[in-house]
Design a protein around this motif. Structure first.
Motif, PDB file in Angstrom:
ATOM      1  N   HIS A  42     -13.956   4.239 -11.962  1.00  0.00           N
ATOM      2  CA  HIS A  42     -12.696   4.486 -12.676  1.00  0.00           C
ATOM      3  C   HIS A  42     -12.190   3.222 -13.370  1.00  0.00           C
ATOM      4  N   ARG A 214      -4.196   1.183 -10.501  1.00  0.00           N
ATOM      5  CA  ARG A 214      -2.984   1.994 -10.314  1.00  0.00           C
ATOM      6  C   ARG A 214      -3.366   3.310  -9.649  1.00  0.00           C
ATOM      7  N   GLU A 216      -3.078   7.018  -7.956  1.00  0.00           N
ATOM      8  CA  GLU A 216      -2.285   8.211  -8.285  1.00  0.00           C
ATOM      9  C   GLU A 216      -1.043   8.249  -7.393  1.00  0.00           C
ATOM     10  N   THR A 219      -0.735   8.195  -3.252  1.00  0.00           N
ATOM     11  CA  THR A 219      -1.914   7.633  -2.582  1.00  0.00           C
ATOM     12  C   THR A 219      -1.457   6.643  -1.512  1.00  0.00           C
ATOM     13  N   ASP A 230       4.433   5.709  -3.091  1.00  0.00           N
ATOM     14  CA  ASP A 230       4.321   5.527  -4.540  1.00  0.00           C
ATOM     15  C   ASP A 230       4.433   4.069  -4.979  1.00  0.00           C
ATOM     16  N   HIS A 233       1.870   2.891  -7.332  1.00  0.00           N
ATOM     17  CA  HIS A 233       1.876   3.628  -8.600  1.00  0.00           C
ATOM     18  C   HIS A 233       2.971   3.056  -9.512  1.00  0.00           C
TER      19      HIS A 233
END
Ligand SMILES: C[S@@+](CC[C@H](N)C(=O)[O-])C[C@H]1O[C@@H](n2cnc3c(N)ncnc32)[C@H](O)[C@@H]1O
Length: 248
Positions: A42, A214, A216, A219, A230, A233
């Motif tokens: 990714h 970063r 999701e 996570t 978060d 994120h």
């Protein structure tokens, strides 16, 4: 003060418990970066290393090294701790690779020995950057790449030591991060973003990217499940530097 001895003792002491707790996450599948286990596919930070001479700087139990060896890289796993190296030897698969005990501060390799030097929370988190980065640059061939992931200054500055979790409040001075006292007398290191740039460029490296992984929303930080889900994120918990040594 030299942190090599306390850090070696620390990792020797915690190795078994650390692997019991974290190997199920970091060893689950190949090529996962950081505490949120984000696949390299990714982030495209390391890319294809088939046929390349690769040094992992602080390989721990070798979760990354054994994956890259299985892909066809010629890997060397270096670590300070004999207990961590024993865990790597124990977990080694069919693709064998050498393990070397040493410190990121004084690499026991000739100049220009590797095509790729990398780590994930390894020697560049646990050795002073102004010592470890020039050593990594020295052992890279011209055109070779230094790629490493570490906690970000954001994360360190917002980390509440007493509560043991990331928060939305600044707890530490950004300009005072420098050496970070870990448990049992161990020490980890952080630089400001400006100092990272100066140390990398000062060692003759070209900065190709600074990836800010970063995850999701929702996570969980696999290393600290009490962190707000978060957090990473919303703010960059880690920094993944992608650099190379120029050809001339
Ligand atoms: C968090 S682990 C990184 C390995 C693996 N990526 C992981 O996440 O478990 C940190 C590793 O760095 C090693 N280490 C600590 N100080 C070091 C130094 N000065 N030079 C090389 N390795 C060091 C430790 O022994 C430990 O195995």
């Amino acid at each position: 003060m030299d942190s090599i001895s306390p850090n070696r003792r620390f990792w020797n002491r915690i190795s078994s418990a650390y692997q019991r707790e974290h190997d199920p996450q970091i060893g689950a599948t190949p090529r996962l970066w950081g505490t949120y286990a984000i696949p390299d596919a990714h982030l495209n930070a390391l890319g294809d290393v088939t046929g390349k001479r690769v040094l992992e700087l602080g390989c721990g139990a070798g979760q990354w090294s054994r994956a890259l060896a299985a892909e066809g890289a010629t890997v060397v796993g270096l670590d300070l701790s004999e207990a961590q190296l024993a865990a790597a030897a124990h977990a080694m698969g069919a693709a064998r690779y050498p393990l070397v005990q040493g410190a990121a501060e004084h690499l026991p390799f000739a100049a220009e020995s590797f095509d790729v030097v990398f780590c994930d929370y390894g020697g560049l988190s646990w050795a002073p950057g102004h010592l470890a980065v020039p050593q990594a640059a020295r052992v890279l061939r011209r055109g070779g790449r230094l790629v490493f992931n570490a906690a970000s200054p954001w994360f360190e500055a917002c980390y509440d030591e007493a509560g043991g979790r990331a928060t939305t409040t600044l707890h530490q001075d950004y300009f005072g991060l420098d050496t970070i006292a870990e448990d049992q007398g161990a020490v980890s290191y952080q630089l400001t973003y400006g100092d990272w740039i100066r140390v990398l460029r000062g060692a003759g490296l070209v900065i190709d990217d600074l990836i800010e992984p970063r995850p999701e929303p929702g996570t969980v930080n696999g290393y600290n499940q009490t962190d707000p889900p978060d957090w990473a994120h919303r703010w960059p918990a880690e920094m993944l530097w992608v650099t190379h040594k120029p050809t001339d």
